[in-house]
Design a protein around this motif. Structure first.
Motif, PDB file in Angstrom:
ATOM      1  N   LEU A   1      65.395  26.113  87.484  1.00  0.00           N
ATOM      2  CA  LEU A   1      63.965  25.832  87.410  1.00  0.00           C
ATOM      3  C   LEU A   1      63.760  24.329  87.580  1.00  0.00           C
ATOM      4  N   LYS A   2      62.803  23.945  88.441  1.00  0.00           N
ATOM      5  CA  LYS A   2      62.583  22.532  88.730  1.00  0.00           C
ATOM      6  C   LYS A   2      61.101  22.183  88.600  1.00  0.00           C
ATOM      7  N   PRO A   3      60.559  22.300  87.406  1.00  0.00           N
ATOM      8  CA  PRO A   3      59.125  22.020  87.251  1.00  0.00           C
ATOM      9  C   PRO A   3      58.804  20.547  87.462  1.00  0.00           C
ATOM     10  N   THR A   4      57.625  20.295  88.021  1.00  0.00           N
ATOM     11  CA  THR A   4      57.166  18.907  88.127  1.00  0.00           C
ATOM     12  C   THR A   4      57.000  18.314  86.737  1.00  0.00           C
ATOM     13  N   HIS A   5      56.559  19.147  85.804  1.00  0.00           N
ATOM     14  CA  HIS A   5      56.446  18.753  84.393  1.00  0.00           C
ATOM     15  C   HIS A   5      56.674  20.001  83.542  1.00  0.00           C
ATOM     16  N   PRO A   6      57.326  19.861  82.395  1.00  0.00           N
ATOM     17  CA  PRO A   6      57.585  21.044  81.548  1.00  0.00           C
ATOM     18  C   PRO A   6      56.339  21.761  81.050  1.00  0.00           C
ATOM     19  N   ARG A   7      55.163  21.149  81.160  1.00  0.00           N
ATOM     20  CA  ARG A   7      53.931  21.832  80.735  1.00  0.00           C
ATOM     21  C   ARG A   7      53.361  22.734  81.834  1.00  0.00           C
ATOM     22  N   ASP A   8      53.938  22.703  83.058  1.00  0.00           N
ATOM     23  CA  ASP A   8      53.421  23.513  84.165  1.00  0.00           C
ATOM     24  C   ASP A   8      53.377  24.992  83.754  1.00  0.00           C
ATOM     25  N   PRO A   9      52.247  25.646  83.921  1.00  0.00           N
ATOM     26  CA  PRO A   9      52.109  27.041  83.474  1.00  0.00           C
ATOM     27  C   PRO A   9      53.183  27.975  84.044  1.00  0.00           C
ATOM     28  N   ALA A  10      53.548  27.804  85.309  1.00  0.00           N
ATOM     29  CA  ALA A  10      54.555  28.688  85.901  1.00  0.00           C
ATOM     30  C   ALA A  10      55.898  28.521  85.209  1.00  0.00           C
ATOM     31  N   PHE A  11      56.233  27.283  84.855  1.00  0.00           N
ATOM     32  CA  PHE A  11      57.491  27.050  84.149  1.00  0.00           C
ATOM     33  C   PHE A  11      57.440  27.631  82.748  1.00  0.00           C
ATOM     34  N   VAL A  12      56.327  27.432  82.045  1.00  0.00           N
ATOM     35  CA  VAL A  12      56.189  27.965  80.687  1.00  0.00           C
ATOM     36  C   VAL A  12      56.340  29.481  80.702  1.00  0.00           C
ATOM     37  N   ALA A  13      55.736  30.113  81.689  1.00  0.00           N
ATOM     38  CA  ALA A  13      55.835  31.572  81.793  1.00  0.00           C
ATOM     39  C   ALA A  13      57.273  32.004  82.084  1.00  0.00           C
ATOM     40  N   ALA A  14      57.950  31.270  82.991  1.00  0.00           N
ATOM     41  CA  ALA A  14      59.330  31.620  83.338  1.00  0.00           C
ATOM     42  C   ALA A  14      60.259  31.451  82.150  1.00  0.00           C
ATOM     43  N   LEU A  15      60.093  30.357  81.396  1.00  0.00           N
ATOM     44  CA  LEU A  15      60.944  30.122  80.233  1.00  0.00           C
ATOM     45  C   LEU A  15      60.678  31.166  79.149  1.00  0.00           C
ATOM     46  N   THR A  16      59.425  31.514  78.966  1.00  0.00           N
ATOM     47  CA  THR A  16      59.077  32.537  77.980  1.00  0.00           C
ATOM     48  C   THR A  16      59.719  33.874  78.338  1.00  0.00           C
ATOM     49  N   GLU A  17      59.696  34.210  79.615  1.00  0.00           N
ATOM     50  CA  GLU A  17      60.297  35.469  80.064  1.00  0.00           C
ATOM     51  C   GLU A  17      61.810  35.464  79.884  1.00  0.00           C
ATOM     52  N   LEU A  18      62.446  34.308  80.083  1.00  0.00           N
ATOM     53  CA  LEU A  18      63.899  34.211  79.885  1.00  0.00           C
ATOM     54  C   LEU A  18      64.276  34.402  78.421  1.00  0.00           C
ATOM     55  N   SER A  19      63.374  34.056  77.521  1.00  0.00           N
ATOM     56  CA  SER A  19      63.551  34.253  76.079  1.00  0.00           C
ATOM     57  C   SER A  19      64.886  33.704  75.568  1.00  0.00           C
ATOM     58  N   PRO A  20      65.126  32.381  75.745  1.00  0.00           N
ATOM     59  CA  PRO A  20      66.392  31.820  75.265  1.00  0.00           C
ATOM     60  C   PRO A  20      66.413  31.687  73.741  1.00  0.00           C
ATOM     61  N   ASP A  21      67.619  31.760  73.180  1.00  0.00           N
ATOM     62  CA  ASP A  21      67.779  31.467  71.757  1.00  0.00           C
ATOM     63  C   ASP A  21      67.678  29.963  71.512  1.00  0.00           C
ATOM     64  N   ALA A  22      68.173  29.175  72.470  1.00  0.00           N
ATOM     65  CA  ALA A  22      68.144  27.718  72.347  1.00  0.00           C
ATOM     66  C   ALA A  22      68.178  27.097  73.733  1.00  0.00           C
ATOM     67  N   CYS A  23      67.693  25.855  73.801  1.00  0.00           N
ATOM     68  CA  CYS A  23      67.736  25.082  75.050  1.00  0.00           C
ATOM     69  C   CYS A  23      68.510  23.794  74.801  1.00  0.00           C
ATOM     70  N   PRO A  24      69.818  23.764  75.093  1.00  0.00           N
ATOM     71  CA  PRO A  24      70.567  22.511  74.995  1.00  0.00           C
ATOM     72  C   PRO A  24      70.075  21.524  76.061  1.00  0.00           C
ATOM     73  N   VAL A  25      69.982  20.252  75.694  1.00  0.00           N
ATOM     74  CA  VAL A  25      69.427  19.229  76.584  1.00  0.00           C
ATOM     75  C   VAL A  25      70.349  18.024  76.645  1.00  0.00           C
TER      76      VAL A  25
END
Length: 311
Positions: A60-84
């Motif tokens: 996933l390469k969002p222009t910004h993490p607040r982009d609605p398409a990215f938020v929807a994609a991350l929500t659908e992936l339903s991760p337990d955690a996001c290491p950064v």
């Protein structure tokens, strides 16, 4: 544990590789958008993006993490955690809240010291004798989240920022994996010592300029902190006070030699010395304008006895 990894430059690759090789499931990678590089301005993926593509991991390469398409994609992936690791964008709270264990950041300092974008560079420039890496839960405030764990790295006072980052990238990958392994059973500890907070903003080009009236050991720290990027610089002049061209210094070493005025260059057979506010600084690696990086002694021999100044 189901993970979505976020990172952009090569310093994040050891952590990504360690998590992929573990028992956890890395279901996707988040990285910065492809960027134009070189004279052709061709769009090139980040180092993390390329690694993920090479290993068949959805990216996933969002222009910004607040982009609605990215938020929807991350929500659908339903991760337990996001290491950064060095993702390079601020994550809004509603996105931080998506994974049940949050976003777990690997930061290359011993928090709360050196919060910000350039922790290793600032540690070297300040003359710290120890640095390290910290894992913590991301919150809205800059690098202020509760801490899971740390690993320390003693500094000898000769390392460059690039060398320290490489070491911490690998040591930190083990720390991050250990942290993710224990997320279900470990509670992070709040950072409470506000008096220990120091900030590490990105180094500007002007900050990287060498002032030869400063002490040699201070210039050495600045050079090492700026190596390999943005690289410390000065101007090369044919005569004192004349107009000069940009001249980069990749590595130096304080010398016991005295008697040179600040910025005065003395090219000897096997070394090049420059006067500072204290003793001379030996130029070990330099990059003249329009040329590749080279040994300082090799550059000095090319002067053929010509007197030059750095300013």
């Amino acid at each position: 544990m189901r993970l979505v990894f976020a990172g952009t430059p090569s310093v994040a690759l050891p952590s990504l590789a360690a998590l992929v090789a573990s028992d956890h499931e890395v279901v996707a990678v988040v990285t910065r958008p492809d960027a134009a590089r070189g004279r052709s301005k061709r769009l090139v993926p980040s180092e993390v993006g390329q690694w993920a593509a090479d290993h068949g991991i959805p990216t996933l390469k969002p222009t910004h993490p607040r982009d609605p398409a990215f938020v929807a994609a991350l929500t659908e992936l339903s991760p337990d955690a996001c290491p950064v690791v060095a993702y390079g964008a601020l994550v809004p709270q509603h996105v931080l809240d998506i994974p049940r264990f949050g976003w777990i950041n690997l930061h290359f300092s011993l928090l709360p010291r050196w919060r910000g974008a350039a922790p290793v560079q600032r540690a070297l420039m300040a003359g710290d004798t120890v640095t390290g890496a910290t894992t913590f839960r991301l919150v809205r405030a800059l690098d202020a989240g509760p801490v899971y764990g740390t690993t320390e790295l003693p500094l000898a006072g000769t390392e460059t920022a690039g060398e320290v980052l490489d070491t911490l990238a690998h040591a930190g990958s083990r720390l991050l994996l250990d942290t993710v392994d224990a997320l279900a059973t470990t509670e992070p500890v709040e950072q409470t010592d506000e008096d220990a907070v120091t900030l590490a903003p990105k180094i500007t080009v002007e900050e990287a300029r060498l002032d030869w009236t400063r002490p040699a050991d201070e210039l050495d720290r600045l050079i090492r902190g700026c190596s390999p990027a943005p690289m410390a610089w000065t101007t090369l002049r044919q005569a004192q006070g004349a107009e000069g061209e940009r001249f980069k210094v990749a590595l130096g070493r304080p010398s016991d030699e005295a008697g040179l005025a600040p910025g005065e260059v003395r090219a000897e057979r096997r070394r090049v010395l420059v006067g500072t506010g204290t003793t001379a600084l030996e130029l070990l690696r330099v990059q003249p304008l329009g040329k590749k990086e080279m040994a300082g002694a090799d550059w000095g021999r090319g002067l053929r006895g010509e007197q030059v100044w750095l300013a």
